[in-house]
Design an enzyme around this catalytic site. Structure first.
Site, PDB file in Angstrom:
ATOM      1  N   ILE A  71       0.720  -1.405  -0.066  1.00 15.32           N
ATOM      2  CA  ILE A  71       0.012   0.606   0.913  1.00 15.32           C
ATOM      3  C   ILE A  71       1.058   0.898  -0.027  1.00 15.32           C
ATOM      4  O   ILE A  71       0.702   2.236  -0.394  1.00 15.32           O
ATOM      5  CB  ILE A  71      -0.971   0.240   1.419  1.00 15.32           C
ATOM      6  N   GLY A  72       2.363   0.648   1.268  1.00 10.81           N
ATOM      7  CA  GLY A  72       3.047   2.374   0.490  1.00 10.81           C
ATOM      8  C   GLY A  72       2.373   2.917   1.944  1.00 10.81           C
ATOM      9  O   GLY A  72       3.096   4.350   2.100  1.00 10.81           O
ATOM     10  N   CYS A 131       9.715   0.905   9.004  1.00  9.85           N
ATOM     11  CA  CYS A 131      10.220   1.988   8.399  1.00  9.85           C
ATOM     12  C   CYS A 131      12.107   2.352   7.511  1.00  9.85           C
ATOM     13  O   CYS A 131      12.278   2.534   8.807  1.00  9.85           O
ATOM     14  CB  CYS A 131       9.385   2.842   8.399  1.00  9.85           C
ATOM     15  N   LYS A 166       5.557  -1.969  17.952  1.00 12.43           N
ATOM     16  CA  LYS A 166       5.388  -3.470  16.617  1.00 12.43           C
ATOM     17  C   LYS A 166       6.680  -3.627  16.404  1.00 12.43           C
ATOM     18  O   LYS A 166       6.840  -2.782  15.038  1.00 12.43           O
ATOM     19  CB  LYS A 166       3.965  -3.014  16.296  1.00 12.43           C
ATOM     20  N   ILE A 192       3.579  -9.971  14.969  1.00 14.85           N
ATOM     21  CA  ILE A 192       4.486 -10.044  13.677  1.00 14.85           C
ATOM     22  C   ILE A 192       3.624  -8.726  12.812  1.00 14.85           C
ATOM     23  O   ILE A 192       2.934  -9.357  12.635  1.00 14.85           O
ATOM     24  CB  ILE A 192       5.418 -10.837  13.246  1.00 14.85           C
ATOM     25  N   THR A 194       4.228  -7.584   8.639  1.00 14.29           N
ATOM     26  CA  THR A 194       4.459  -8.363   7.011  1.00 14.29           C
ATOM     27  C   THR A 194       5.713  -8.818   7.096  1.00 14.29           C
ATOM     28  O   THR A 194       6.670  -8.497   7.937  1.00 14.29           O
ATOM     29  CB  THR A 194       3.893  -7.794   6.406  1.00 14.29           C
ATOM     30  N   GLY A 245      -1.479 -13.984  11.165  1.00 12.20           N
ATOM     31  CA  GLY A 245      -2.104 -15.462  10.453  1.00 12.20           C
ATOM     32  C   GLY A 245      -3.219 -15.843  11.138  1.00 12.20           C
ATOM     33  O   GLY A 245      -3.946 -16.515  10.713  1.00 12.20           O
ATOM     34  N   GLY A 266      -6.079  -9.224  11.425  1.00 12.24           N
ATOM     35  CA  GLY A 266      -5.309  -8.622   9.815  1.00 12.24           C
ATOM     36  C   GLY A 266      -5.964  -8.844   8.970  1.00 12.24           C
ATOM     37  O   GLY A 266      -7.797  -8.654   8.624  1.00 12.24           O
TER      38      GLY A 266
END
Ligand SMILES: Cc1cc2nc3c(=O)[nH]c(=O)nc-3n(C[C@H](O)[C@H](O)[C@H](O)COP(=O)(O)O)c2cc1C
Length: 304
Positions: A71-72, A131, A166, A192, A194, A245, A266
């Site tokens: 998605i950015g 990031c 996170k 976690i 991704t 998951g 998620g």
């Protein structure tokens, strides 16, 4: 009735389910399809100081037992979030609001933490440290324990709210990262995020994602998540929030029995927007059948 309430340090939740950042918008996006207040808390789409447009399309591709996204980090920015999105979130009764945020420099993380803490109705902050640090050649904060400690320390100085950090799973040893953020002043750890991945559009001989690479989520990553949550629980004293998951009540209970105080959902929100209610019902049935009167007596009962 089983008491599903839980506590992540100072943050009290009516139940252990948190909508994972980036998979539930700012809440209203799901309100046409589901009871948003079923969640114990909502972690909103990752926020930055200024609005961000995100990556070129396509941004999502389905993979075996999961999905890849790039998605950015598109988001409305903190100012618009406060002015236009908090109205809905303040009216969710006991459902708590967690402001997920990110920056490109240590200073930006600090400023985000400060500004978000000033917004009425935000109950906790969640720092996404996956990031790149533009001042350190683009190396991700969350893959270097020194950078992670520095950025968490800066956010810590700028907020009195519960600070959840996170963690990225894209590291060699999650225990090192967990200890670094604990030392720097985090109140809790969620993990976690991704796993980095890529998909190929064979017939076009091109990347399936506009950004070429993306983040893998969904059932495919649950075994990785369970292992990293287990290692983190054994490495630090901080409360841990498990995710990766979780598709149903049994998945959620696996993380909770390891010792996680709460879990996040998620990708499952994309499969069914009413996942939270279904997971809660399954958890309650299971715990009741096990003779538990409360979730807290079940948390951490896993034995090797
Ligand atoms: C479409 C999409 C967008 C995401 N955006 C964010 C984000 O803005 N900030 C963040 O910390 N995590 C973000 N994540 C990661 C999720 O919050 C979560 O850590 C990950 O998907 C693993 O959980 P799951 O397997 O239950 O989806 C995003 C995930 C997806 C699928």
């Amino acid at each position: 009735m089983v008491d599903l309430s839980t506590r992540i340090g100072a943050l009290e939740l009516k139940n252990p389910l948190i909508a994972a950042s980036g998979t539930y918008g700012y809440g209203p996006e799901f309100s046409r399809f589901a009871d948003v207040s079923a969640y114990g808390a909502i972690s909103v789409k990752g926020l930055s100081l200024n609005p961000k447009v995100g990556n070129p399309m396509p941004r999502i591709v389905e993979t075996p037992a999961g999905m890849l996204n790039a998605i950015g980090l598109e988001n409305v920015g903190i100012e618009v979030f406060a002015a236009e999105k908090m109205g809905f979130l303040r009216n969710l009764g006991e459902t708590k609001v967690i402001a997920n945020f990110f920056g490109n420099t240590v200073e930006e993380y600090g400023l985000c933490a400060k500004k978000l803490s000033e917004i009425e109705g935000v109950h906790a902050l969640e720092m996404n440290i996956s990031c790149p640090n533009v001042k350190a050649g683009g190396i991700a904060f969350g893959t270097d324990p020194v950078l992670a400690g520095e950025v968490v320390g800066e956010a810590r100085k700028n907020t009195a709210l519960p600070l959840i950090v996170k963690l990225s799973p894209n590291v060699t040893d999650i225990k090192v990262m967990a200890r670094a953020v604990e030392t720097a002043g985090a109140d809790a750890i969620s993990l976690i995020n991704t796993l980095t991945g890529m998909a190929v559009d064979l017939d076009r001989r091109k990347p399936a994602l506009g950004n070429v690479t993306g983040g893998l989520s969904g059932p495919a990553i649950k075994p990785v998540a369970l292992k990293m949550v287990w290692e983190t629980l054994n490495a630090v004293k901080l409360p841990v929030i498990g995710l990766g998951g979780i598709m149903n009540g049994r998945d959620a209970l696996e993380f909770l029995c390891l010792g996680a105080k709460a879990v996040q959902i998620g990708t499952a929100n994309f499969v069914s927007p009413v996942t939270a209610s279904a997971v809660l019902a399954e958890m309650e049935n299971y715990l009741g059948a096990q003779g538990c009167e409360s979730l807290s007596e079940f948390i951490g009962t896993f034995k090797v």
